[in-house]
Design a protein around this motif. Structure first.
Motif, short mmCIF file in Angstrom:
data_model
loop_
_atom_site.label_atom_id
_atom_site.label_comp_id
_atom_site.label_asym_id
_atom_site.label_seq_id
_atom_site.Cartn_x
_atom_site.Cartn_y
_atom_site.Cartn_z
N SER A 111 -4.44 6.75 5.18
CA SER A 111 -5.38 6.10 4.46
C SER A 111 -4.82 4.70 3.71
CB SER A 111 -6.27 6.96 3.64
OG SER A 111 -5.39 7.23 2.59
N GLY A 112 -5.44 3.86 3.56
CA GLY A 112 -5.00 2.84 2.79
C GLY A 112 -4.49 3.12 1.33
N LYS A 113 -5.31 4.15 0.73
CA LYS A 113 -4.85 4.63 -0.46
C LYS A 113 -3.39 5.37 -0.54
CE LYS A 113 -9.17 4.92 -3.15
NZ LYS A 113 -9.95 5.77 -3.96
N GLU A 114 -3.32 5.82 0.57
CA GLU A 114 -2.09 6.72 0.81
C GLU A 114 -0.97 5.70 1.16
OE1 GLU A 114 0.29 10.28 3.13
OE2 GLU A 114 -2.07 9.85 3.60
N GLU A 115 -1.28 4.82 1.96
CA GLU A 115 -0.17 3.72 2.10
C GLU A 115 0.22 3.07 0.67
OE1 GLU A 115 0.09 -0.52 4.68
OE2 GLU A 115 -1.68 0.90 4.74
N ALA A 116 -0.75 2.61 -0.22
CA ALA A 116 -0.42 1.97 -1.28
C ALA A 116 0.49 3.01 -2.20
CB ALA A 116 -1.65 1.80 -2.26
N ARG A 117 0.17 4.34 -2.37
CA ARG A 117 0.78 5.04 -3.42
C ARG A 117 2.22 5.26 -2.69
NH1 ARG A 117 -4.36 7.91 -3.71
NH2 ARG A 117 -4.97 7.59 -5.90
N VAL A 136 1.34 -4.35 -8.21
CA VAL A 136 2.03 -4.31 -7.09
C VAL A 136 1.12 -4.81 -5.72
CG1 VAL A 136 3.72 -3.12 -5.69
CG2 VAL A 136 3.32 -2.53 -8.36
N ALA A 137 1.78 -5.44 -4.95
CA ALA A 137 1.06 -5.93 -3.79
C ALA A 137 1.79 -6.00 -2.43
CB ALA A 137 0.31 -7.29 -3.95
N ASP A 138 1.26 -5.16 -1.62
CA ASP A 138 2.11 -5.29 -0.03
C ASP A 138 0.95 -6.22 0.86
OD1 ASP A 138 2.62 -5.01 2.67
OD2 ASP A 138 2.98 -2.68 2.25
N VAL A 139 1.28 -7.35 1.03
CA VAL A 139 0.61 -8.23 2.07
C VAL A 139 1.00 -7.93 3.48
CG1 VAL A 139 -0.17 -10.52 2.56
CG2 VAL A 139 0.21 -9.88 0.26
N GLY A 140 0.10 -7.22 4.24
CA GLY A 140 0.59 -6.68 5.42
C GLY A 140 -0.14 -7.57 6.57
N ILE A 147 -1.99 -2.32 -6.21
CA ILE A 147 -1.79 -1.25 -7.23
C ILE A 147 -1.65 -1.73 -8.54
CG2 ILE A 147 -0.44 0.84 -8.00
CD1 ILE A 147 0.37 1.40 -5.29
N TRP A 148 -2.58 -1.29 -9.60
CA TRP A 148 -2.23 -1.52 -11.01
C TRP A 148 -1.43 -0.35 -11.70
CZ3 TRP A 148 -1.82 -4.75 -14.76
CH2 TRP A 148 -1.88 -4.65 -15.96
N ALA A 149 -0.21 -0.39 -11.89
CA ALA A 149 0.57 0.66 -12.34
C ALA A 149 1.12 0.40 -13.81
CB ALA A 149 1.87 0.71 -11.52
N GLU A 150 0.91 1.48 -14.64
CA GLU A 150 1.52 1.27 -15.88
C GLU A 150 2.57 2.26 -15.97
OE1 GLU A 150 -1.92 2.27 -18.53
OE2 GLU A 150 -2.88 0.46 -17.89
N GLU A 213 3.85 -8.35 -14.59
CA GLU A 213 4.53 -8.77 -13.39
C GLU A 213 3.59 -8.68 -12.10
OE1 GLU A 213 8.00 -6.47 -13.09
OE2 GLU A 213 9.12 -7.37 -15.02
N LEU A 214 3.71 -9.20 -11.28
CA LEU A 214 3.25 -9.18 -9.77
C LEU A 214 4.62 -8.96 -8.91
CD1 LEU A 214 1.21 -9.13 -7.58
CD2 LEU A 214 1.44 -11.66 -7.50
N VAL A 215 4.64 -7.75 -8.38
CA VAL A 215 5.72 -7.27 -7.69
C VAL A 215 5.11 -7.38 -5.99
CG1 VAL A 215 7.21 -5.35 -7.05
CG2 VAL A 215 6.62 -5.87 -9.31
N GLY A 216 5.84 -8.05 -5.45
CA GLY A 216 5.61 -8.18 -3.89
C GLY A 216 6.57 -7.22 -3.04
N THR A 217 6.02 -6.45 -2.05
CA THR A 217 6.83 -5.99 -1.05
C THR A 217 6.31 -6.29 0.38
OG1 THR A 217 7.80 -3.74 -0.78
CG2 THR A 217 5.40 -3.84 -1.47
#
Length: 293
Positions: A111-117, A136-140, A147-150, A213-217
């Motif tokens: 799923s998209g959520k599992e992919e994001a995690r 955190v963003a993964d532009v596929g 993801i908004w991560a703390e 921070e915006l982290v791209g992967t």
């Protein structure tokens, strides 16, 4: 006694990636080799028809070559997932059955959520955890995971239908693209991302005033870093953790819009096969930065 060998395979909408590693202990691995191929599985996707026949053929061909390589490397266990366009395709399950029959690779649809995690785990393993707020963003190719991560805790996870392949095929018809095409792509992307980050009342992403921070992967982000560094040979060590200022990203975006594909191919760091997609992917990152303020 030889160490166990593992392969991690990501079948994306644009790129096929595989990491070969050996186990050091139950919690640690040592990377041995990486393989990647742009197959553009999401190319010419049709909601009624599903995955395109030629896209499936070239992807299966690449997977067969990869499977043969992993067999020669005597891999003990393979972890393989499919993402993006395969989730949307009506013939996605049929395609994965074909992949298994032709290659014996056990590809699992996530799923998209599992992919994001999973993506966040990879980012934190590379950059470290710490008590930092991050977007955190993964532009596929077919979707973007945000993801908004703390610290190491994912607070919000969304997968949205904004991918470089999908946006490119939907909006960018001319070479170079016409101004009105870029305006339509940007307006569409801004609407979707604005809805994601603003959310419903009480469901905001808490980015206001925090300057996270915006982290791209993944491919778009690493390609932009390689272009900024003017790398003629890909160097993951230099790309990992590279900081790209907003002004520089905007400059690159403006320049790319003026260049036809044949000229973009000459840019150091721009991976072959991404010359038509890089504009759409860059637009997603720029608009993420805009709407998160």
């Amino acid at each position: 006694m030889s160490k166990a060998r593992y392969a991690s395979l990501d079948l994306g909408s644009n790129t096929l990636r595989c990491l070969l590693a050996e186990g050091i202990d139950p919690r640690h691995f040592r990377a041995l080799a990486m393989a990647r191929r742009i197959t553009r599985l999401g190319g010419n996707f049709c909601a009624l028809r599903g995955l395109d026949e030629q896209a499936m053929d070239r992807t299966c061909e690449a997977l067969a070559e990869l499977a043969a390589w992993l067999e020669r490397e005597k891999v003990d266990q393979i972890f393989a997932v499919a993402t993006g366009v395969v989730r949307e395709a009506k013939n996605g399950p049929e395609f994965l059955r074909r992949v298994f029959l032709e290659t014996r690779l056990p590809v699992r649809l996530i799923s998209g959520k599992e992919e994001a995690r999973l993506m966040l785990k990879g980012v934190l393993a590379s950059l470290g955890k710490g008590d930092i707020h991050r977007l955190v963003a993964d532009v596929g190719g077919w979707s973007t995971e945000v993801i908004w991560a703390e610290g190491d805790r994912p607070q919000k996870v969304r997968s949205v239908g904004l991918g470089a392949v999908a946006l490119c095929e939907k909006f960018l018809k001319n070479d170079p693209p016409a101004p009105e095409e870029m305006a339509s792509l940007e307006a569409y992307t801004r609407k979707i991302l604005g809805e994601v980050l603003n959310g419903s009342p009480g469901d905001g992403w808490r980015t206001k005033g925090l300057h996270p921070e915006l982290v791209g992967t993944a491919g778009t982000a690493t390609t932009l870093a390689a272009m900024d560094l003017k790398l003629r040979i890909y160097d993951g060590q230099r790309i990992n953790g590279h900081r790209l200022p907003l002004a520089r990203l905007q400059e690159m975006y403006r320049t790319l819009q003026t260049l036809p594909l044949v000229e973009r191919k000459k840019i150091p760091g721009l991976e072959e096969g991404r010359e038509d997609l890089i504009l759409a992917g860059t637009a997603v990152f720029l608009i993420l930065l805009e709407v998160m303020q």
